[in-house]
Design an enzyme around this catalytic site. Structure first.
Site, mmCIF file in Angstrom:
data_model
loop_
_atom_site.group_PDB
_atom_site.id
_atom_site.type_symbol
_atom_site.label_atom_id
_atom_site.label_comp_id
_atom_site.label_asym_id
_atom_site.label_seq_id
_atom_site.Cartn_x
_atom_site.Cartn_y
_atom_site.Cartn_z
ATOM 1 N N ASP A 30 -2.082 6.018 -5.976
ATOM 2 C CA ASP A 30 -2.306 5.133 -4.834
ATOM 3 C C ASP A 30 -2.456 3.692 -5.315
ATOM 4 O O ASP A 30 -3.299 3.408 -6.170
ATOM 5 C CB ASP A 30 -3.587 5.593 -4.111
ATOM 6 N N ASP B 285 0.823 -1.198 0.000
ATOM 7 C CA ASP B 285 0.000 0.000 0.000
ATOM 8 C C ASP B 285 0.865 1.259 0.000
ATOM 9 O O ASP B 285 1.526 1.566 0.993
ATOM 10 C CB ASP B 285 -0.895 -0.034 1.245
#
Lengths: 433, 30
Positions: A340, A135
């Site tokens: 992201d 992440d």
């Protein structure tokens, strides 16, 4: 290979991809990619719910999109700086742990952990292999730890047990590393009264959380890439939708992220490639990737106000089928853009999304494809039943610094089934989001 | 903010050169 390949053509002056429809749906068996970087610290990246992953939970497409919206709400909430306090203890019932608690904001500095891609790393000595969600939108690396004093959710692999590792060490409450947790998680760390061990807490926007001891451990990326004393959360109270993974690998910009912790070795440089389907593989590499070709286009890395952990980009424009959309640059500049790995669908300012969707529909209509009903947040969908392959408009992004990137054909569509194939973009609620 | 999500990143080689202050995109990365 032919199934997953797409080609661009320039017929009718519109730039299009030719997409084999079977490539939009996952295959039942794993076909690993043969392209692997020439780097010792390279990990295989797989989709959490595809045949290349051993994890079990398999949400449907609507659930994936629902979780994705929760993550986006969480990112927006984090950037707005709003938070509400709540408390979670490691073990409410066990007197030994009663003081081992930390305060969790209901809307914390963390974003939802629903990211789709996982990597497998080794933790401890001897190492325990753990599949972690990778992440770029969060900072702390954590995994569930024995004895799971309060709660552990089901995970596929053996839960890490620090008492069986010769390289584990607790982090003390009065250390600088413990203090750093506040900026990484948005939560003031706690302190274990008996052992003066630092206690971390992280809570995500969907109320998932992990609380436990903050420790240091040996992290094995590959047999030739071993990093000692990596700070991580050893979770004793873990609840949420982590899909059977063992935790999270935080690649954000905070000092506690893996990128910063390995800065001396890997020089704050990493790269990845996300596979085109959930039945193929990609990679994550820490350090310089000697495979990076001259064709790579670079854009300046920017910082977003109130979002120092995020990687900012400057979007200047979007083209559909080679036609540049008429969108004022100020539309993109007013809110900014981040990249992201944990958000599934690209979110655009409503004005930009409207222009993109409108032009895409116009060009798809010229090819004669029938529309289909919306799928959750995706409102531009087509029924492609009866086709083996289709032509779809190319989509490219212009970034600051003169970088223009044509998306891969698999980056344009999101298919729940052949009769419902949707443009894989959505709008934010407001141009200022 | 707008968010460049992971569907759109598929098959791109995405390079984070934080020290160099730049992000790179290479096509057909995997």
């Amino acid at each position: 290979k032919q199934t997953h390949e797409s080609t661009q053509s320039h017929r009718s002056q519109l730039r299009t991809y030719t997409v084999q429809l079977t490539s939009l749906l996952p295959a039942s068996s794993c076909s690993p990619s043969s392209i692997v970087p020439n780097n010792e610290a390279t990990l295989k990246v797989v989709h959490k719910h595809g045949p290349c992953s051993q994890l079990q939970a398999k949400p449907d497409h609507a659930q994936i999109l629902q979780q994705d919206q929760t993550r986006v709400n969480s990112i927006h909430s984090r950037l707005s700086g709003k938070s509400v306090a709540a408390t979670a203890a490691i073990d409410d019932d066990n007197p030994r742990y009663q003081e081992d608690s930390t305060t969790l904001p209901a809307k914390s500095g963390a974003v939802v952990s629903s990211g789709n891609y996982i990597v497998t790393v080794g933790l401890g000595t001897p190492k325990t292999d753990l599949s972690l969600i990778f992440d770029t939108g969060s900072d702390i690396t954590w995994t569930q730890c024995e004895p799971c004093a309060k709660s552990c959710y089901n995970q596929k692999e053996t839960i890490f047990d620090p008492s069986k590792s010769t390289s584990y060490a607790n982090v003390s409450c009065n250390s600088a590393d413990c203090s750093q947790l506040k900026s990484a998680t948005g939560i003031t760390p706690g302190c274990s009264s008996g052992t003066s061990t630092c206690i971390y807490g992280i809570q995500y926007g969907d109320q998932s959380f992990s609380v436990g001891y903050f420790g240091k451990e040996r992290l094995t990326l590959t047999s030739s890439a071993v990093i000692d004393n990596v700070l991580f959360g050893c979770g004793q109270n873990n609840q949420g939708l982590f899909g059977g993974s063992a935790g999270l690998l935080g690649l954000g910009r905070n000092k506690l992220s893996i990128v910063e912790q390995t800065a001396q070795k890997y020089n704050r440089y990493f790269s990845y490639c996300l596979p085109s389907t959930s039945s193929s593989t990609g990679y994550l590499t820490l350090g310089n990737d000697r495979r990076a070709s001259r064709s790579v286009k670079y854009t300046p890395l920017t910082t977003i106000p109130n979002g120092a952990s995020f990687y900012g980009l400057q979007v200047l424009g979007i083209s559909v089928g080679g036609k540049t959309l008429s969108i004022s640059a100020s539309i993109f500049q007013s809110a900014g853009t981040i990249i992201d790995s944990g958000t599934v669908i690209t979110r655009l300012p409503p004005t930009a999304y409207g222009a993109l969707s409108s032009e895409f529909q116009k060009q798809m209509s010229s090819f004669g494809y029938p529309k289909a009903s919306a799928l959750s947040i995706l409102d531009t969908c087509y029924d492609l039943s009866g086709y083996n392959s289709v032509r779809i408009p190319t989509i490219s992004f212009s970034f600051g610094g003169g970088a223009t990137v044509v998306l891969d054909s698999t980056g344009v569509l999101f298919a729940s089934k052949i009769s419902q194939v949707c443009l894989a973009f959505a709008a934010n609620g407001d141009d200022g989001d | 903010v707008a968010i460049f999500g992971n569907v759109q990143q598929k098959r791109l080689q995405v390079i984070y050169d934080i020290g160099g202050g730049k992000i790179g995109f290479g096509q057909g990365g995997c």
